[in-house]
Design a protein around this motif. Structure first.
Motif, PDB file in Angstrom:
ATOM      1  N   ILE A  10       0.837  -1.201   0.000  1.00  0.00           N
ATOM      2  CA  ILE A  10       0.000   0.000   0.000  1.00  0.00           C
ATOM      3  C   ILE A  10       0.872   1.252   0.000  1.00  0.00           C
ATOM      4  O   ILE A  10       0.583   2.223  -0.709  1.00  0.00           O
ATOM      5  N   ALA A  11       1.964   1.224   0.768  1.00  0.00           N
ATOM      6  CA  ALA A  11       2.868   2.382   0.818  1.00  0.00           C
ATOM      7  C   ALA A  11       3.486   2.648  -0.553  1.00  0.00           C
ATOM      8  O   ALA A  11       3.604   3.814  -0.972  1.00  0.00           O
ATOM      9  N   ILE A  12       3.865   1.597  -1.257  1.00  0.00           N
ATOM     10  CA  ILE A  12       4.446   1.779  -2.586  1.00  0.00           C
ATOM     11  C   ILE A  12       3.401   2.352  -3.547  1.00  0.00           C
ATOM     12  O   ILE A  12       3.691   3.270  -4.311  1.00  0.00           O
ATOM     13  N   LEU A  13       2.179   1.826  -3.505  1.00  0.00           N
ATOM     14  CA  LEU A  13       1.134   2.327  -4.405  1.00  0.00           C
ATOM     15  C   LEU A  13       0.801   3.796  -4.135  1.00  0.00           C
ATOM     16  O   LEU A  13       0.722   4.607  -5.063  1.00  0.00           O
ATOM     17  N   ILE A  14       0.633   4.135  -2.868  1.00  0.00           N
ATOM     18  CA  ILE A  14       0.311   5.524  -2.519  1.00  0.00           C
ATOM     19  C   ILE A  14       1.495   6.439  -2.825  1.00  0.00           C
ATOM     20  O   ILE A  14       1.331   7.518  -3.407  1.00  0.00           O
ATOM     21  N   GLY A  15       2.683   6.008  -2.432  1.00  0.00           N
ATOM     22  CA  GLY A  15       3.867   6.826  -2.669  1.00  0.00           C
ATOM     23  C   GLY A  15       4.157   7.032  -4.141  1.00  0.00           C
ATOM     24  O   GLY A  15       4.487   8.144  -4.573  1.00  0.00           O
ATOM     25  N   LEU A  16       4.021   5.978  -4.932  1.00  0.00           N
ATOM     26  CA  LEU A  16       4.286   6.096  -6.365  1.00  0.00           C
ATOM     27  C   LEU A  16       3.245   6.973  -7.050  1.00  0.00           C
ATOM     28  O   LEU A  16       3.576   7.745  -7.955  1.00  0.00           O
ATOM     29  N   THR A  17       1.997   6.882  -6.603  1.00  0.00           N
ATOM     30  CA  THR A  17       0.956   7.741  -7.166  1.00  0.00           C
ATOM     31  C   THR A  17       1.255   9.211  -6.880  1.00  0.00           C
ATOM     32  O   THR A  17       1.187  10.058  -7.780  1.00  0.00           O
ATOM     33  N   TYR A  19       4.187  10.485  -6.101  1.00  0.00           N
ATOM     34  CA  TYR A  19       5.430  10.841  -6.776  1.00  0.00           C
ATOM     35  C   TYR A  19       5.180  11.121  -8.256  1.00  0.00           C
ATOM     36  O   TYR A  19       5.705  12.094  -8.808  1.00  0.00           O
ATOM     37  N   ALA A  20       4.387  10.293  -8.901  1.00  0.00           N
ATOM     38  CA  ALA A  20       4.102  10.485 -10.323  1.00  0.00           C
ATOM     39  C   ALA A  20       3.355  11.792 -10.552  1.00  0.00           C
ATOM     40  O   ALA A  20       3.645  12.522 -11.511  1.00  0.00           O
ATOM     41  N   ALA A  21       2.410  12.101  -9.675  1.00  0.00           N
ATOM     42  CA  ALA A  21       1.667  13.364  -9.809  1.00  0.00           C
ATOM     43  C   ALA A  21       2.602  14.557  -9.633  1.00  0.00           C
ATOM     44  O   ALA A  21       2.536  15.528 -10.397  1.00  0.00           O
ATOM     45  N   ALA A  22       3.472  14.486  -8.638  1.00  0.00           N
ATOM     46  CA  ALA A  22       4.410  15.587  -8.400  1.00  0.00           C
ATOM     47  C   ALA A  22       5.402  15.721  -9.549  1.00  0.00           C
ATOM     48  O   ALA A  22       5.709  16.835  -9.996  1.00  0.00           O
ATOM     49  N   ALA A  23       5.911  14.604 -10.042  1.00  0.00           N
ATOM     50  CA  ALA A  23       6.878  14.642 -11.145  1.00  0.00           C
ATOM     51  C   ALA A  23       6.237  15.189 -12.415  1.00  0.00           C
ATOM     52  O   ALA A  23       6.863  15.965 -13.146  1.00  0.00           O
ATOM     53  N   ALA A  24       5.003  14.802 -12.678  1.00  0.00           N
ATOM     54  CA  ALA A  24       4.320  15.308 -13.878  1.00  0.00           C
ATOM     55  C   ALA A  24       4.019  16.797 -13.750  1.00  0.00           C
ATOM     56  O   ALA A  24       4.148  17.547 -14.726  1.00  0.00           O
ATOM     57  N   THR A  25       3.623  17.223 -12.559  1.00  0.00           N
ATOM     58  CA  THR A  25       3.346  18.644 -12.339  1.00  0.00           C
ATOM     59  C   THR A  25       4.614  19.469 -12.523  1.00  0.00           C
ATOM     60  O   THR A  25       4.606  20.501 -13.205  1.00  0.00           O
ATOM     61  N   ALA A  44      13.506  11.494 -13.244  1.00  0.00           N
ATOM     62  CA  ALA A  44      12.264  11.322 -12.489  1.00  0.00           C
ATOM     63  C   ALA A  44      11.739   9.891 -12.621  1.00  0.00           C
ATOM     64  O   ALA A  44      11.154   9.354 -11.686  1.00  0.00           O
ATOM     65  N   GLY A  45      11.967   9.285 -13.759  1.00  0.00           N
ATOM     66  CA  GLY A  45      11.521   7.914 -13.975  1.00  0.00           C
ATOM     67  C   GLY A  45      12.339   6.884 -13.220  1.00  0.00           C
ATOM     68  O   GLY A  45      11.887   5.753 -13.004  1.00  0.00           O
ATOM     69  N   LEU A  46      13.536   7.260 -12.801  1.00  0.00           N
ATOM     70  CA  LEU A  46      14.400   6.320 -12.083  1.00  0.00           C
ATOM     71  C   LEU A  46      14.483   6.579 -10.581  1.00  0.00           C
ATOM     72  O   LEU A  46      14.799   5.668  -9.816  1.00  0.00           O
ATOM     73  N   LEU A  47      14.195   7.785 -10.145  1.00  0.00           N
ATOM     74  CA  LEU A  47      14.384   8.153  -8.741  1.00  0.00           C
ATOM     75  C   LEU A  47      13.424   7.463  -7.771  1.00  0.00           C
ATOM     76  O   LEU A  47      13.686   7.419  -6.579  1.00  0.00           O
ATOM     77  N   TRP A  48      12.325   6.934  -8.257  1.00  0.00           N
ATOM     78  CA  TRP A  48      11.385   6.255  -7.369  1.00  0.00           C
ATOM     79  C   TRP A  48      11.862   4.848  -7.004  1.00  0.00           C
ATOM     80  O   TRP A  48      11.394   4.269  -6.027  1.00  0.00           O
ATOM     81  N   ILE A  49      12.818   4.321  -7.740  1.00  0.00           N
ATOM     82  CA  ILE A  49      13.228   2.927  -7.552  1.00  0.00           C
ATOM     83  C   ILE A  49      13.917   2.683  -6.206  1.00  0.00           C
ATOM     84  O   ILE A  49      13.542   1.740  -5.498  1.00  0.00           O
ATOM     85  N   PRO A  50      14.929   3.481  -5.778  1.00  0.00           N
ATOM     86  CA  PRO A  50      15.561   3.190  -4.481  1.00  0.00           C
ATOM     87  C   PRO A  50      14.602   3.186  -3.286  1.00  0.00           C
ATOM     88  O   PRO A  50      14.658   2.260  -2.466  1.00  0.00           O
ATOM     89  N   ALA A  52      11.427   2.471  -3.332  1.00  0.00           N
ATOM     90  CA  ALA A  52      10.571   1.286  -3.483  1.00  0.00           C
ATOM     91  C   ALA A  52      11.331   0.019  -3.113  1.00  0.00           C
ATOM     92  O   ALA A  52      10.778  -0.879  -2.463  1.00  0.00           O
ATOM     93  N   VAL A  53      12.597  -0.061  -3.495  1.00  0.00           N
ATOM     94  CA  VAL A  53      13.415  -1.222  -3.131  1.00  0.00           C
ATOM     95  C   VAL A  53      13.586  -1.284  -1.615  1.00  0.00           C
ATOM     96  O   VAL A  53      13.505  -2.363  -1.015  1.00  0.00           O
ATOM     97  N   TRP A  54      13.794  -0.133  -0.988  1.00  0.00           N
ATOM     98  CA  TRP A  54      13.934  -0.109   0.469  1.00  0.00           C
ATOM     99  C   TRP A  54      12.645  -0.592   1.142  1.00  0.00           C
ATOM    100  O   TRP A  54      12.694  -1.379   2.086  1.00  0.00           O
ATOM    101  N   ILE A  55      11.503  -0.121   0.655  1.00  0.00           N
ATOM    102  CA  ILE A  55      10.223  -0.544   1.244  1.00  0.00           C
ATOM    103  C   ILE A  55      10.016  -2.045   1.039  1.00  0.00           C
ATOM    104  O   ILE A  55       9.559  -2.744   1.945  1.00  0.00           O
TER     105      ILE A  55
END
Length: 66
Positions: A10-17, A19-25, A44-50, A52-55
């Protein structure tokens, strides 16, 4: 009890959503420069990976405890 796995998912889904909104804005506010936009969206497309891997690593610790 395996409580970390659903919380991590759930944290990854909420966080990625978010993050994607902020990155697009932020990306929409960039000047019309193709190279700048390409570099921005690549980073921006790569910065979410670390995070997510930690979570996922945090959530996986639940499996080893029992």
């Amino acid at each position: 009890m395996r409580w970390r796995t659903p919380i991590g998912g759930i944290a990854i889904l909420i966080g990625l959503t978010g993050y994607a909104a902020a990155a697009a804005t932020l990306g929409g506010a960039l000047p019309e420069h193709a190279l700048l936009q390409a570099v921005y969206y690549l980073l921006a497309g790569l910065l979410w990976i670390p995070p997510a891997v930690w979570i996922m690593g945090w959530a996986r610790r639940d499996d080893r405890s029992g």
